[in-house]
Design an enzyme around this catalytic site. Sequence first.
Site, PDB file in Angstrom:
ATOM      1  N   SER A  64      43.044 -72.346 -64.105  1.00  0.00           N
ATOM      2  CA  SER A  64      42.851 -73.023 -65.342  1.00  0.00           C
ATOM      3  C   SER A  64      41.255 -73.323 -65.438  1.00  0.00           C
ATOM      4  O   SER A  64      40.471 -73.074 -64.550  1.00  0.00           O
ATOM      5  CB  SER A  64      43.384 -74.637 -65.024  1.00  0.00           C
ATOM      6  OG  SER A  64      42.460 -75.358 -63.931  1.00  0.00           O
ATOM      7  N   ASP A  65      40.879 -73.462 -66.809  1.00  0.00           N
ATOM      8  CA  ASP A  65      39.466 -73.841 -67.018  1.00  0.00           C
ATOM      9  C   ASP A  65      39.460 -75.508 -66.310  1.00  0.00           C
ATOM     10  O   ASP A  65      40.445 -75.825 -66.089  1.00  0.00           O
ATOM     11  CB  ASP A  65      39.033 -74.083 -68.467  1.00  0.00           C
ATOM     12  CG  ASP A  65      37.625 -73.916 -68.771  1.00  0.00           C
ATOM     13  OD1 ASP A  65      36.935 -74.155 -67.669  1.00  0.00           O
ATOM     14  OD2 ASP A  65      37.468 -73.490 -69.783  1.00  0.00           O
ATOM     15  N   TRP A  66      38.108 -75.826 -66.009  1.00  0.00           N
ATOM     16  CA  TRP A  66      37.949 -77.025 -65.239  1.00  0.00           C
ATOM     17  C   TRP A  66      38.803 -78.326 -66.217  1.00  0.00           C
ATOM     18  O   TRP A  66      38.114 -78.438 -67.264  1.00  0.00           O
ATOM     19  CB  TRP A  66      36.516 -77.028 -65.049  1.00  0.00           C
ATOM     20  CG  TRP A  66      36.243 -76.327 -63.754  1.00  0.00           C
ATOM     21  CD1 TRP A  66      35.468 -77.081 -62.929  1.00  0.00           C
ATOM     22  CD2 TRP A  66      36.542 -75.105 -63.384  1.00  0.00           C
ATOM     23  NE1 TRP A  66      35.235 -76.189 -61.627  1.00  0.00           N
ATOM     24  CE2 TRP A  66      35.894 -75.018 -62.090  1.00  0.00           C
ATOM     25  CE3 TRP A  66      37.156 -74.045 -63.946  1.00  0.00           C
ATOM     26  CZ2 TRP A  66      35.701 -73.849 -61.551  1.00  0.00           C
ATOM     27  CZ3 TRP A  66      37.269 -72.762 -63.042  1.00  0.00           C
ATOM     28  CH2 TRP A  66      36.448 -72.926 -61.998  1.00  0.00           C
ATOM     29  N   SER A  67      39.720 -78.886 -65.592  1.00  0.00           N
ATOM     30  CA  SER A  67      40.223 -79.906 -66.275  1.00  0.00           C
ATOM     31  C   SER A  67      41.376 -79.227 -67.272  1.00  0.00           C
ATOM     32  O   SER A  67      41.562 -79.991 -68.407  1.00  0.00           O
ATOM     33  CB  SER A  67      39.602 -81.072 -66.499  1.00  0.00           C
ATOM     34  OG  SER A  67      38.927 -81.484 -65.364  1.00  0.00           O
ATOM     35  N   GLY A  68      41.491 -78.166 -67.479  1.00  0.00           N
ATOM     36  CA  GLY A  68      42.194 -77.512 -68.435  1.00  0.00           C
ATOM     37  C   GLY A  68      43.677 -77.604 -68.217  1.00  0.00           C
ATOM     38  O   GLY A  68      44.661 -77.130 -69.071  1.00  0.00           O
TER      39      GLY A  68
END
Length: 898
Positions: free
Chosen positions: A304-308
């Site tokens: 995941s993208d960061w906090s995605g």
Amino acid sequence: MWTSSILLLAAAGAVVRCQDGNDTAPFPSATYPNGASPDPAAIAGTAEFETSPPFYPSPWVSGLGDWGASVAKAQALVAQMTLAEKVNLTTGVGWEGERCVGQTGSVPRLGIRSLCLQDSPVGVRDTDFNSVFAAGVNVAATWDRGRAYARGQGMGAEHQGKGVDVQLGPVSGPIGRAPEGGRNWEGFSPDPVLSGVMMAQSVQGIQSQGVIACSKHYIGYEQEHFRQIPQAGFNNLTDSYSSNIDDVTMHELYLWPFADAVRAGTGSIMCSYNQINNSYACQNSYLLNNILKNELGFQGFVVSDWSGQHSGIGSAFAGLDMTMPGDVGFDSDTSFWGPNLTIAVLNGTVPQWRVDDAVTRILAAWYYVGRDTKQIPINYDSWTLATYGYQHFFASEDVRLINEHVDVRGDHAAIIRDLGSASTVLLKNVNNALPLTGHEKLTAVFGNDAGDNPNGPNGCSDRGCDNGTLAMGWGSGTANFPYLVTPETAIQNELVGNGAVFESITDNFAYGQIETLAMRASTAIVFVNADAGEGYIVVDGNQGDRNNLTLWQGGDNLIMNVSSLCNNTIVVIHSVGPVLLANYSSNPNITAVLWAGIPGQESGNSIADVLYGRVNPGAKLPFTMAVSREDYGVDLLYLPNAAVPQVDFTEGVFIDYRALDRAGIEPLYEFGFGLSYTTFNYSDLSIVKQNAGPYTPTTGMTTSAPTFGTTDNTTSDYIFPSDISRIPFYIYPYLNVTDLQEASQDPAYGVPGYIPAMAQDGTPQPLNPAGGAPGGNPQLYDVLYMVTATVTNTGSVAGEEVPQLVSPPPRPDNHDQPAHTQQYLSLGGPYDPPVVLRGFERLSIDPGMSATFTAELTRRDVSNWDTDAQNWVISSYPKTVKVGSSSRNTPLSMTLPM
């Protein structure tokens, strides 16, 4: 020098041009009236609140292509792991929990260190004694496979030298749908073929150094506005924007470069912040399970993208393999996975095979690039440059040596300098104004963009300002400069060494001083720029995305003021992408214009090499320079149109040059355009049909989902170990109590919820007909035609040319340019673009000599995506090959023998 030829496929059709001008007010939609696709299916497939169909189960890795040995090693290691150890490798330890921007847990019992994931696509972020490479957009402007590979190799070596396991790059999302997009510069080009080639070369270069490349951001991530609700600045929004994209456009445009990255062996894919057809990218089962892992045969892991990440078991079922940074929100002390994934397996919600597959994919990528033999200890810290500090920054625990200040730059300055000059596009050169001799009577340099940031090259966090010369955009895709050679410094060094006279003014608003110096100058060089970046930083009112396409810091006024007083004014543009250039192409006092992009730490030296003739420019525009903003046909959504902003890609495949070609709009400088200090001639086009067999859809079934080891369902075995000192805010896989409901701290635990049909099914599944190998059905890459042409240097100096495989409208006389070998193709259908790029080659040719441009046309190159068959098909429409120096200068053409 180098020349570049282009191969195009061409089709007929044109309509009237739209109005000129730059309307800076936000357009209420993302597509202008003249930009909508003529294909009814493209319109229908991009309706607001379009939905993404479910696809389950998540495909299990099978060792396709050359991944077999790596997968087998990974499976053997996974078989030795406990459930807690498996979960530990899938979950980040939390924001600022360790020294890298992202780190997983570790498995010390088996010698597996916490995996280190680190930005960026231009160098190692948040450290020192590293290089800053030219941006992706510059790499695309070289049209040079070798330079793309060398850049990837250099970046990979520097990440390896810092102890990084996964470099977060390269980028093909955004591809550059709209020129105002904030992060377009991190990627390569709005053309999928050019982007795909550069993605593949970058992946292979990075991974040649034993570092996993993470190709990102998958997919449809084309603007910064509304990508994350807290950044949006609107209180009535409930979710991130949805990119609504039809099936054909997805395959023929946005997916194309990712297919090339997968085929090149990328070990990781990062899913993006946005939604696609109203399903978040990191839990979109159709895009992750069906298209990426099934159709494209991706063997690595999805992070995941960061906090995605927006769900726990939902994202696990949908194909997410690793969550970063591990916590729900930065330093929230909660996680969708971690102990919750442990609970989901123990209570039978998530089958063991799904976790086993995620861990196998992570470790297969680890083995695939040789991390088992090349991994070194992490020797830097992302949160401070201090030598000693906290190992766990947010928790303020464990003081130790955290920055060893290892110098990983090697000889990369030479690569960066070469990339900068090789990517500088000469747009105008009247009466051989360039190259300069270095003995001009008085050379005057103007512009904030020529000089230093008064606070130093790293004076703005993540380069979030536009002070001094622009050599990098802003955001997480940045790195700290070891130094930054400014144009002012490089040009002064050039001239002072020759005993010449040099003066400079780097204040764009020192009007009186500018006027006085411009009147005296025999040669004036004006430096201007336009910046952009990631949405968490706002610069001069630009929230990542650019508000318009004009020059920054009063650049237009600076150019006009200087050129009105000096009849030998040279304009150099440092920008993240296209800008509006008013009448500079026809202004007689402006004798030369160059686009230099954002070239990295050697910026000044690179531009001096071109200005003073050490390098003959051979770069070509990787995008179109249009007359007006509206000419591009598409724009960003700046104001929300719903609680979940809906960005409808109604233009389909018609972006950048494809949009202008279809609308019959004359660009200022077309895609692929670029002048040289010499000239080239094209001749002898030849097309030879190859003996490839027929296309056979992939058939058969997978094996059953494998499991490795057994899961101990004794919950007491997963209680937090007594011999580990708990670090605050750190994400662990362990439980606090043996009761699973109490351990979950979820008030809705045990309430019947939605588990998608087949999500838990580990029985054999049918193979995708368009799949069968990394990158898709291997027969898509069969070579059907070999295209050759002769390119001759008709000038007096050596030069680099890029022949390209197009169907050009007439060119105005003042745009005469040398041949640049590119290959274009007309696919011939009523909804196809007039021409599409299909090949290119950068050639080095001495004066009076010739070289042969060679390009392959694969089955994929001449095919269209068929939504009914869910496969690639070759239509019966006549197809024409065009070869020349740009998308609108293709002197050679021939009908493709079918």
